[in-house]
Design a protein around this motif. Structure first.
Motif, PDB file in Angstrom:
ATOM      1  N   TYR A  53       0.734  -1.325  -0.021  1.00  0.00           N
ATOM      2  CA  TYR A  53       0.111   0.087  -0.025  1.00  0.00           C
ATOM      3  C   TYR A  53       0.872   1.320  -0.053  1.00  0.00           C
ATOM      4  N   ASN A  54       1.831   1.214   0.765  1.00  0.00           N
ATOM      5  CA  ASN A  54       2.806   2.564   0.811  1.00  0.00           C
ATOM      6  C   ASN A  54       3.575   2.743  -0.503  1.00  0.00           C
ATOM      7  N   LEU A  55       3.750   1.697  -0.996  1.00  0.00           N
ATOM      8  CA  LEU A  55       4.547   1.887  -2.271  1.00  0.00           C
ATOM      9  C   LEU A  55       3.636   2.152  -3.360  1.00  0.00           C
ATOM     10  N   ALA A  56       2.631   1.799  -3.490  1.00  0.00           N
ATOM     11  CA  ALA A  56       1.534   2.360  -4.497  1.00  0.00           C
ATOM     12  C   ALA A  56       1.139   3.606  -4.042  1.00  0.00           C
ATOM     13  N   LEU A  57       0.859   4.081  -2.837  1.00  0.00           N
ATOM     14  CA  LEU A  57       0.590   5.532  -2.426  1.00  0.00           C
ATOM     15  C   LEU A  57       1.892   6.519  -2.892  1.00  0.00           C
ATOM     16  N   GLU A  58       2.939   6.106  -2.533  1.00  0.00           N
ATOM     17  CA  GLU A  58       4.035   6.810  -2.928  1.00  0.00           C
ATOM     18  C   GLU A  58       4.307   6.894  -4.605  1.00  0.00           C
ATOM     19  N   SER A  59       4.011   5.966  -5.283  1.00  0.00           N
ATOM     20  CA  SER A  59       4.097   6.118  -6.626  1.00  0.00           C
ATOM     21  C   SER A  59       3.047   7.069  -7.308  1.00  0.00           C
TER      22      SER A  59
END
Length: 51
Positions: free
Chosen positions: A35-41
């Motif tokens: 989730y955090n990786l997708a949010l950062e992207s």
């Protein structure tokens, strides 16, 4: 037109074994990371499009 939807809610409680609790912690940690990786992207893409 006059029909109303019936809203229902169910609550469940479970008591995992120690092994299940460890597995759940591992899974939720992975989910949080994804989730955090997708949010950062998405945040980076939004910022790039603004400028």
């Amino acid at each position: 037109m006059g029909e109303q939807a019936v809203k229902r809610a169910f609550k469940y409680r479970f008591y995992p074994t120690a092994e299940q609790a460890d597995q759940l912690l591992r899974i939720f940690g992975c989910v949080r990371n994804v989730y955090n990786l997708a949010l950062e992207s998405r945040s980076r893409a939004w910022a790039d499009e603004r400028h």
